[in-house]
Design a protein around this motif. Sequence first.
Motif, short mmCIF file in Angstrom:
data_model
loop_
_atom_site.label_atom_id
_atom_site.label_comp_id
_atom_site.label_asym_id
_atom_site.label_seq_id
_atom_site.Cartn_x
_atom_site.Cartn_y
_atom_site.Cartn_z
N TYR A 201 0.85 -12.05 -6.60
CA TYR A 201 1.77 -11.90 -5.48
C TYR A 201 3.15 -11.44 -5.96
O TYR A 201 3.74 -10.50 -5.41
N VAL A 202 3.67 -12.09 -7.00
CA VAL A 202 5.00 -11.75 -7.51
C VAL A 202 5.00 -10.33 -8.08
O VAL A 202 5.95 -9.56 -7.89
N THR A 203 3.93 -9.98 -8.78
CA THR A 203 3.85 -8.64 -9.37
C THR A 203 3.89 -7.56 -8.30
O THR A 203 4.59 -6.54 -8.43
N LEU A 204 3.16 -7.79 -7.22
CA LEU A 204 3.16 -6.80 -6.15
C LEU A 204 4.50 -6.75 -5.42
O LEU A 204 4.94 -5.67 -5.00
N MET A 205 5.14 -7.92 -5.28
CA MET A 205 6.44 -7.93 -4.62
C MET A 205 7.50 -7.19 -5.43
O MET A 205 8.44 -6.60 -4.87
N GLN A 206 7.35 -7.19 -6.76
CA GLN A 206 8.32 -6.50 -7.61
C GLN A 206 8.32 -5.00 -7.38
O GLN A 206 9.30 -4.30 -7.69
N LEU B 163 0.83 -1.20 0.00
CA LEU B 163 0.00 0.00 0.00
C LEU B 163 0.87 1.26 0.00
O LEU B 163 0.53 2.28 -0.64
N ASN B 164 2.00 1.22 0.70
CA ASN B 164 2.91 2.37 0.68
C ASN B 164 3.48 2.59 -0.73
O ASN B 164 3.60 3.73 -1.19
N ASN B 165 3.83 1.47 -1.40
CA ASN B 165 4.33 1.61 -2.77
C ASN B 165 3.26 2.15 -3.70
O ASN B 165 3.53 2.95 -4.60
N ILE B 166 2.03 1.67 -3.49
CA ILE B 166 0.92 2.17 -4.32
C ILE B 166 0.72 3.66 -4.08
O ILE B 166 0.46 4.44 -5.01
N ARG C 64 8.52 -3.59 -4.62
CA ARG C 64 9.33 -3.28 -3.46
C ARG C 64 10.82 -3.27 -3.77
O ARG C 64 11.61 -2.77 -2.98
N TYR C 65 11.21 -3.89 -4.91
CA TYR C 65 12.64 -4.09 -5.14
C TYR C 65 13.08 -3.39 -6.43
O TYR C 65 12.28 -3.12 -7.32
N THR C 66 14.39 -3.19 -6.51
CA THR C 66 14.98 -2.55 -7.68
C THR C 66 15.32 -3.62 -8.71
O THR C 66 15.03 -4.80 -8.53
N ASP C 67 15.97 -3.17 -9.76
CA ASP C 67 16.36 -4.10 -10.83
C ASP C 67 17.47 -5.04 -10.42
O ASP C 67 17.80 -5.97 -11.17
N LYS C 68 18.06 -4.80 -9.26
CA LYS C 68 19.10 -5.72 -8.79
C LYS C 68 18.54 -7.10 -8.44
O LYS C 68 19.29 -8.06 -8.33
N VAL C 69 17.25 -7.17 -8.23
CA VAL C 69 16.62 -8.44 -7.87
C VAL C 69 16.07 -9.09 -9.14
O VAL C 69 15.23 -8.50 -9.84
N ASP C 70 16.58 -10.26 -9.46
CA ASP C 70 16.15 -11.01 -10.65
C ASP C 70 14.97 -11.90 -10.26
O ASP C 70 15.14 -12.94 -9.60
N SER D 20 18.38 -9.23 -0.92
CA SER D 20 19.30 -8.24 -0.35
C SER D 20 19.16 -6.94 -1.13
O SER D 20 19.09 -6.94 -2.36
N TYR D 21 19.10 -5.81 -0.41
CA TYR D 21 18.98 -4.52 -1.08
C TYR D 21 20.34 -4.00 -1.54
O TYR D 21 20.42 -3.05 -2.31
N GLN D 22 21.42 -4.60 -1.07
CA GLN D 22 22.75 -4.12 -1.42
C GLN D 22 23.42 -4.94 -2.53
O GLN D 22 24.30 -4.45 -3.22
N HIS D 23 23.01 -6.21 -2.70
CA HIS D 23 23.69 -7.08 -3.65
C HIS D 23 22.68 -7.70 -4.61
O HIS D 23 21.46 -7.65 -4.39
N GLN D 24 23.23 -8.27 -5.64
CA GLN D 24 22.38 -8.96 -6.61
C GLN D 24 21.67 -10.13 -5.93
O GLN D 24 22.29 -10.93 -5.22
#
Length: 380
Positions: free
Chosen positions: A261-266, A212-215, A268-274, A306-310
């Motif tokens: 679920y996966v779409t909403l989780m995306q 909801l915060n991201n929305i 929260r994360y940057t492109d570093k998360v595959d 991880s927000y710092q690494h791939q």
Amino acid sequence: MRYMNWMKIQSRQENAIYLALWGLLFAAPVLSMYIRTVNNSMLVFNWPEILMIWKMFAVYLVIFLIHNFLLAPMLIYGRKRALYTTMIVAIFACFITYQCTHRPKMRRFGPPPMERRIDRGDGPRSHNPYGDHRPPRDFKMPEHVPAVFIGQHDIVAVVILVLMFGMNIGIKLFFKNRNDQKKLEALQKKNLEQQLEYLKYQINPHFFMNTLNNIHALVDIDPEKAKDTILELSKMMRFILYEGDKSGVPLTREFDFIRHYVTLMQLRYTDKVDIRTDLPDEAPDKTVPPLMLISFIENAFKHGISYQHQSFVHIKVEVIDDHLHFTCRNSKAEIPNQEKGGVGLTNVKQRLHLLYDNNYTLKIQNQPDSYNVELTIPLT
């Protein structure tokens, strides 16, 4: 309520077995007499003989009713072994006493009266059943020979009584085991339903809050995408509320839930998360327990990002030969998330065991840099 109805049906089945057995037992003398009269025209249907047999059966029937409705439940359900043993000894004592006091009189030994004439004079010698050794003139043949307290007939009667009690206890134990098994299944089902309810409300509340915060942030940046995201979140919540309490849901709905679920989780994360999902576009008309796979996926996002690494989360589902093959691989964060979520791996294993017993395979590989889950379950 359903278990109580099952208990009533079990009780009726047990009583029907007893009724059938005793009905056959009382019908046997009549059938035997009928066959004898048909095969021998000189014989007549002897009702007094049948009534005499029925009278003997009636004694066993009364004892059986006392044992079935009073004593056997005392042993099997009340576990009052001492009291049961005392009552059984008393019944055997009364039964043996009854057998001895109502035993038919025995015929006297020796020749019939007409053949027991003794030669008293010089006349023609009558037949002497005792040969040349004549008994004294004052000798009197006893009319009845005293019988032992417990004879062969009494021993057979006691053995029949023991077998009858054993049969009664055996049947009751059989139905008790069936009732216990049914009760255990009901408890397991109830436990499964409670776990499912728990799971339904344990899709991490923080996930909804963060989404909801991201929305909220997307409303100013991309209003159209924010609207689509709200719609997907609404679909997920609808699925949890209305489909999560069912025993099985169609594969297509479960797959749609995973996609949402996966779409909403995306968000929260940057492109570093595959993040990759490989779900069938078309699925057979089969069902799967709801919210089963999402537990592994939720843990993958919660403990492997991880927000710092791939980082990566790879999800793949295949349907092969009426079996669902699920694979989820994720990286491992350097500092694992200590937050508890989902129902946990232990609860998932319990649910799988309750649902499929040993008819499933679950392989978990906890490697230094990744965490792999492979699950195969049959589809219904």
